[in-house]
Enzyme design. Structure first.
Site, PDB file in Angstrom:
ATOM      1  N   GLY A 156      -1.069  36.730  -8.718  1.00  0.00           N
ATOM      2  CA  GLY A 156      -1.713  37.525  -9.705  1.00  0.00           C
ATOM      3  C   GLY A 156      -2.528  38.531  -8.881  1.00  0.00           C
ATOM      4  O   GLY A 156      -3.574  38.404  -8.228  1.00  0.00           O
TER       5      GLY A 156
ATOM      6  N   LYS B  53      -5.244  41.952  -2.287  1.00  0.00           N
ATOM      7  CA  LYS B  53      -3.979  42.359  -1.670  1.00  0.00           C
ATOM      8  C   LYS B  53      -3.219  43.563  -2.756  1.00  0.00           C
ATOM      9  O   LYS B  53      -2.950  44.511  -2.058  1.00  0.00           O
ATOM     10  CB  LYS B  53      -3.003  41.437  -1.411  1.00  0.00           C
TER      11      LYS B  53
ATOM     12  N   ASP C 156      -6.139  35.828  -3.383  1.00  0.00           N
ATOM     13  CA  ASP C 156      -7.100  36.755  -4.178  1.00  0.00           C
ATOM     14  C   ASP C 156      -7.997  37.554  -3.345  1.00  0.00           C
ATOM     15  O   ASP C 156      -9.195  38.144  -3.689  1.00  0.00           O
ATOM     16  CB  ASP C 156      -7.978  35.874  -5.204  1.00  0.00           C
TER      17      ASP C 156
HETATM   18  P1  GDP Z   1      -4.983  39.628  -4.787  1.00  0.00           P
HETATM   19  O1  GDP Z   1      -4.081  38.393  -5.502  1.00  0.00           O
HETATM   20  O2  GDP Z   1      -5.287  39.510  -3.254  1.00  0.00           O
HETATM   21  O3  GDP Z   1      -4.074  40.811  -4.944  1.00  0.00           O
HETATM   22  O4  GDP Z   1      -6.459  39.663  -5.485  1.00  0.00           O
HETATM   23  P2  GDP Z   1      -6.612  39.663  -7.088  1.00  0.00           P
HETATM   24  O5  GDP Z   1      -6.107  40.691  -7.930  1.00  0.00           O
HETATM   25  O6  GDP Z   1      -6.410  38.337  -7.739  1.00  0.00           O
HETATM   26  O7  GDP Z   1      -8.457  39.598  -7.149  1.00  0.00           O
HETATM   27  C1  GDP Z   1      -9.114  40.628  -6.544  1.00  0.00           C
HETATM   28  C2  GDP Z   1      -9.836  40.934  -7.601  1.00  0.00           C
HETATM   29  O8  GDP Z   1     -11.052  41.842  -7.128  1.00  0.00           O
HETATM   30  C3  GDP Z   1      -9.250  41.890  -8.659  1.00  0.00           C
HETATM   31  O9  GDP Z   1      -9.904  41.598  -9.951  1.00  0.00           O
HETATM   32  C4  GDP Z   1      -9.467  43.371  -8.063  1.00  0.00           C
HETATM   33  O10 GDP Z   1      -9.576  44.539  -9.017  1.00  0.00           O
HETATM   34  C5  GDP Z   1     -10.902  43.168  -7.501  1.00  0.00           C
HETATM   35  N1  GDP Z   1     -10.968  44.098  -6.543  1.00  0.00           N
HETATM   36  C6  GDP Z   1     -10.536  44.604  -5.360  1.00  0.00           C
HETATM   37  N2  GDP Z   1     -10.849  45.083  -4.456  1.00  0.00           N
HETATM   38  C7  GDP Z   1     -12.312  45.106  -4.657  1.00  0.00           C
HETATM   39  C8  GDP Z   1     -13.721  45.655  -4.382  1.00  0.00           C
HETATM   40  O11 GDP Z   1     -13.802  46.302  -3.385  1.00  0.00           O
HETATM   41  N3  GDP Z   1     -14.647  45.355  -5.392  1.00  0.00           N
HETATM   42  C9  GDP Z   1     -14.824  44.922  -6.329  1.00  0.00           C
HETATM   43  N4  GDP Z   1     -15.784  44.639  -7.179  1.00  0.00           N
HETATM   44  N5  GDP Z   1     -13.691  44.354  -6.881  1.00  0.00           N
HETATM   45  C10 GDP Z   1     -12.325  44.466  -6.095  1.00  0.00           C
HETATM   46  P1  IMO Z   2      -2.644  35.465  -4.907  1.00  0.00           P
HETATM   47  O1  IMO Z   2      -1.312  36.053  -4.523  1.00  0.00           O
HETATM   48  C1  IMO Z   2      -5.073  31.945  -4.975  1.00  0.00           C
HETATM   49  C2  IMO Z   2      -3.150  28.191  -5.272  1.00  0.00           C
HETATM   50  C3  IMO Z   2      -3.163  27.160  -6.364  1.00  0.00           C
HETATM   51  C4  IMO Z   2      -3.330  25.833  -5.834  1.00  0.00           C
HETATM   52  C5  IMO Z   2      -2.204  25.854  -4.470  1.00  0.00           C
HETATM   53  C6  IMO Z   2      -0.961  25.667  -5.127  1.00  0.00           C
HETATM   54  O2  IMO Z   2      -2.961  36.070  -6.289  1.00  0.00           O
HETATM   55  O3  IMO Z   2      -3.424  35.545  -3.742  1.00  0.00           O
HETATM   56  P2  IMO Z   2       1.162  26.427  -6.592  1.00  0.00           P
HETATM   57  O4  IMO Z   2       1.133  27.063  -8.047  1.00  0.00           O
HETATM   58  O5  IMO Z   2       1.360  27.908  -5.790  1.00  0.00           O
HETATM   59  O6  IMO Z   2       2.129  25.516  -6.250  1.00  0.00           O
HETATM   60  O7  IMO Z   2      -0.317  25.979  -6.245  1.00  0.00           O
HETATM   61  O8  IMO Z   2      -2.379  27.383  -4.425  1.00  0.00           O
HETATM   62  N1  IMO Z   2      -2.622  29.626  -5.499  1.00  0.00           N
HETATM   63  C7  IMO Z   2      -3.294  30.649  -5.218  1.00  0.00           C
HETATM   64  N2  IMO Z   2      -4.697  30.752  -5.077  1.00  0.00           N
HETATM   65  N3  IMO Z   2      -4.275  33.277  -5.346  1.00  0.00           N
HETATM   66  C8  IMO Z   2      -3.061  32.926  -5.427  1.00  0.00           C
HETATM   67  O9  IMO Z   2      -2.091  33.869  -5.255  1.00  0.00           O
HETATM   68  C9  IMO Z   2      -2.637  31.757  -5.407  1.00  0.00           C
HETATM   69  N4  IMO Z   2      -1.230  31.264  -5.573  1.00  0.00           N
HETATM   70  C10 IMO Z   2      -1.454  29.757  -5.593  1.00  0.00           C
HETATM   71  O10 IMO Z   2      -4.475  27.493  -7.038  1.00  0.00           O
HETATM   72  O11 IMO Z   2      -4.563  25.290  -5.224  1.00  0.00           O
HETATM   73 MG    MG Z   3      -4.677  36.968  -6.984  1.00  0.00          MG
END
Ligand code: GDP
Ligand code: IMO
Ligand code: MG
Length: 434
Positions: free
Chosen positions: A40, A16, A13
């Protein structure tokens, strides 16, 4: 610049999806190499918000190829639902997406198998996303899994389906789990979905290597983060795939000699979802402030993310195992209101100072973080578009992170939109992307 990997430097999260979407413009193909719909990736474009789970974030650019590599595990229900959502938004998914015939297939009984370890009162739960990811990878490594190529071959499918479902039912019954699975219905459902998926399936290793030979550029998109990597993460509190840079090669069939750069994505602080050690977690008011300001709730499960301060030893470790050329620091804006910002600069384990990463879970749980503080900037940064225009204290914070981690910060993000990103002039990142 030609082929780059973008991956998470923390526990997932990191943002990326946003970064891959932004960089995709400069590439011909974006390829996912591991994980499944446990990921996600939220992408915001001109006020529209997309949450991508299985499909690479490059899909939002018309005409770009998006590849789901062999290292990914695919739940056909989740895939088709995601395709429908994107198509409803006007995206030509079927025209852009290629799916590896070597990727593995998730079945409902994989989710059932996950309950054996996750839902039992006498076991320590990992806190998974309950998507059947781990059990599907178990079957892959156990050499009894079903690949997309098998899904598309009815006689092979029938035999493998019988083996797999029999095994899982036996296990479920042994653990007194109420399976309630209608195997005939599942079999027919998967056969129907196979036909919908078939036109997008190919040998994606061949596709990628042919494209690279023809001078096309590939961006490899990691899911999860290095600290969730099955080998290098905080085992056993990890996911079941190779999220670190090496996974990009095994998960796509592209050789390491074809990779030209590796970019790590890290938040300006740190979060984690699920159980497991988290040395710089803030259980107090500051952690809550970060969660609120950063909207730190899981994009897949909606769970509140655990929040804490930037962890230097962790970043040094993930930089080592991935060989980062440059870092992208996201969500700097979330720290805008803070007077002082804490950074974990070392670990104290049993009274000894270390900047290394312990392997044993018991030691990881006993780490006492050693903090330094830097001044905050107390100024909104989300509308700033040039690095030089960031407040001096914000640039000071970035310089502090660079000095402590030994890694270049080549890009800073101050908001969820594509436009809220600045690439530093003269950085290695800029060169790799040019
Ligand atoms: P990922 O799984 O690495 O793609 O990250 P996620 O999408 O799960 O979580 C990142 C969250 O932060 C998302 O809701 C993005 O829209 C938001 N986001 C990404 N970059 C920034 C930033 O620089 N500032 C803020 N406030 N939100 C960001
Ligand atoms: P993105 O790509 C954050 C975590 C789960 C759990 C552990 C194992 O959005 O960064 P799983 O269902 O993969 O066997 O769960 O990994 N986990 C994540 N945490 N971001 C993710 O994906 C994750 N995908 C799995 O919460 O701790
Ligand atoms: Mg994510």
């Amino acid at each position: 610049m030609s082929n780059l990997i973008v991956l998470g430097a923390q526990w997932g999260d990191e943002g990326k999806g946003k970064i891959v979407d932004l960089f995709a413009e400069k590439f011909d193909i974006v390829a996912r190499y591991q994980g499944g719909h446990n990921a996600g990736h939220t992408v915001q474009v001109a006020g529209r918000r997309f949450v991508l789970k299985l499909i690479p974030s490059g899909i939002l650019h018309p005409g770009k190829r998006a590849v789901i590599g062999n290292g990914v595990v695919i739940d056909p229900h989740a895939l088709l639902e995601e395709i429908r959502t994107l198509e409803d938004a006007g995206i030509d998914v079927r025209g852009q997406l290629a799916i590896s015939n070597r990727a593995h297939v998730i079945f409902p009984f994989h989710r059932l198998a996950e309950k054996v370890s996750e839902n039992r009162p006498d076991r320590v739960a990992i806190g998974t996303t309950s998507r059947g990811i781990g059990p599907c990878y178990e079957d892959k490594i156990g050499r009894r899994g079903m690949r997309i190529a098998d899904l598309l071959n009815p006689p092979v499918f029938d035999t493998l389906f019988r083996y797999l479902s029999e095994d899982k039912q036996t296990i479920a019954r042994a653990f007194h789990l109420d399976d309630q699975l209608d195997l005939d219905a599942i079999r027919e459902d998967y056969k129907r979905m196979a036909e919908q998926i078939r036109p997008m399936v190919c040998d994606t290793a061949q596709l990628l290597n042919d494209a690279i030979r023809a001078g096309r550029r590939v961006l490899f998109e990691g899911a999860q983060g290095t600290m969730l990597d099955i080998d290098h993460g905080t085992y056993p509190f990890v996911t079941s795939s190779s999220a670190a840079a090496g996974g990009a090669c095994t998960g796509t069939g592209v050789a390491p000699t074809k990779i030209d750069g590796i970019l790590g994505v890290s938040k300006a602080y740190i979060t984690r979802v699920g159980s497991g050690p988290f040395p710089s977690e803030d259980h107090g008011e500051d952690g809550e402030r970060i969660r609120k300001a950063g909207n730190e709730f899981g994009s897949v499960t909606g769970r509140p993310r655990r929040c804490g301060w930037f962890d230097v030893p962790l970043l040094r470790y993930t930089a080592m195992v991935n060989g980062f050329d440059s870092l992208i620091i996201t969500k700097l804006d979330v720290l805008d209101p803070f007077d002082r910002i804490k950074v974990c600069v070392a670990y104290r384990v049993h009274g000894h100072l270390t900047t290394g990463m312990p392997a044993e879970n018991a030691l990881l749980e006993q780490i006492e973080p050693v903090y330094e503080e830097v001044p905050g900037w107390k100024t909104p940064t989300s509308s700033i578009t040039r690095y030089e225009d960031l407040p001096a204290a914000a640039r000071g914070y970035i310089a502090f992170l660079e000095e402590k981690t030994g890694a270049e910060v080549g890009c800073v993000s101050t908001g969820p939109d594509r436009t809220q990103t600045m690439i530093r002039a003269g950085s290695r990142m800029e060169k790799l992307l040019s």
